[in-house]
Motif scaffolding. Structure first.
Motif, short mmCIF file in Angstrom:
data_model
loop_
_atom_site.label_atom_id
_atom_site.label_comp_id
_atom_site.label_asym_id
_atom_site.label_seq_id
_atom_site.Cartn_x
_atom_site.Cartn_y
_atom_site.Cartn_z
N GLY A 104 0.86 -1.03 -0.11
CA GLY A 104 -0.02 0.06 0.08
C GLY A 104 0.84 1.35 0.17
O GLY A 104 1.91 1.34 -0.46
N LEU A 105 0.36 2.47 0.34
CA LEU A 105 1.02 3.78 0.86
C LEU A 105 2.07 3.57 1.90
O LEU A 105 1.69 3.30 2.58
CB LEU A 105 -0.01 4.58 0.51
N ILE A 106 3.26 4.17 1.35
CA ILE A 106 4.02 4.11 2.45
C ILE A 106 4.81 5.66 2.48
O ILE A 106 5.10 5.97 1.54
CB ILE A 106 5.26 3.16 2.24
N VAL A 107 4.89 6.15 3.63
CA VAL A 107 5.65 7.80 3.88
C VAL A 107 6.75 7.47 4.48
O VAL A 107 6.68 7.07 5.88
CB VAL A 107 4.48 8.22 4.13
N ILE A 108 7.93 7.72 4.16
CA ILE A 108 9.03 7.72 4.87
C ILE A 108 9.59 9.03 5.19
O ILE A 108 9.85 10.04 4.32
CB ILE A 108 10.35 7.02 4.15
N ASP A 109 9.84 9.54 6.69
CA ASP A 109 10.08 10.78 7.02
C ASP A 109 11.73 10.60 7.25
O ASP A 109 12.09 10.10 8.50
CB ASP A 109 9.44 11.04 8.29
#
Length: 251
Positions: A104-109
């Motif tokens: 799915g959607l993955i956001v890496i900070d």
């Protein structure tokens, strides 16, 4: 082993050389370090060798991943520390995405980097690390704030979904190890504790009542098989004051 080989012979003969019978004395999960990897897979925080760490959270909408320097301060300056931590995190993130089967959607900070060249370097390192992934991924360039948005195709249930269940203690706000996962941990612990069946006797396993029920019913055949292997009678005792994941082995 024999059941698997019969199945493979009938439906997938090309896989017959991929199956090997393990005959070591230690539990197979211990021998190959799987027990430790499962424990790591159930933790939100994963430490990096440098002293930094990443935090992986799971929500219904997306999976946010946060990168932190932790105790790592670098040898020269802050920019060097940040770049090295981000580059080390890239490899671990790519591995964890595959190992946990996160889709799915993955956001890496990532940690903020002042230089555009550093941001580009981390972005390219992530794309290279993900090139080994069999699941299809799509990665967008890093923003000025150090965020990378990406998608990874879902191929099957994530490892977290397979090994955990909604937490009954906090009304579903968290997760617990599933009852089956706890049962198998107990089996492996019994094999470790009773690795040398020098004499017949009893071993007592104290568990939460829900685990007791599962051991006596769904896992009854496994208990009988394990008793033969360790040459001891396994006595299961339910303890109402035990947490679902808590157990004690004595005797």
């Amino acid at each position: 082993y024999e059941n698997i080989m019969r199945f493979i012979k009938a439906f997938a003969p090309r896989l017959k050389y991929s199956v090997e019978l393990y005959e070591g004395k230690d539990p197979v999960f211990d021998s190959f370090g799987i027990e430790m990897e499962i424990s790591r897979a159930l933790e939100n925080k994963i430490w990096l060798k440098s002293g930094g760490y990443i935090v992986i959270e799971t929500t219904e909408a997306l999976t946010p991943i946060d990168v932190n320097t932790g105790s790592y301060v670098g040898k020269r300056n802050l920019e060097e520390t940040i770049l090295k931590t981000n580059l080390e995190a890239v490899k671990e993130i790519a591995y964890q995405l595959r190992f946990r089967n996160i889709g799915g959607l993955i956001v890496i900070d990532f940690i903020d980097m002042a230089k555009r060249s550093d941001r580009e370097r981390v972005f390219m390192a992530l794309k290279e690390a993900l090139s080994k992934d069999k699941a299809k991924t799509n990665v967008l360039p890093m923003s000025d704030l150090g965020l990378i948005e990406m998608t990874r195709k879902r191929t099957r249930a994530s490892l977290n979904m397979l090994l955990t269940e909604p937490c009954s203690y906090c009304e579903g706000k968290g997760v617990l190890k599933s009852r089956q996962t706890v049962c198998y941990e107990i089996f492996r612990e019994l094999e470790r504790e009773c690795a040398l069946p020098d004499s017949e006797g009893h071993v007592y396993v104290m568990v939460n009542p829900e685990i007791e029920t599962m051991l006596r019913e769904e896992e009854q055949d496994s208990i009988i098989d394990l008793e033969k292997r360790i040459n001891k009678r396994i006595v299961i005792i339910g303890k109402s004051n035990f947490h679902l994941e808590q157990y004690e082995i004595t005797g």
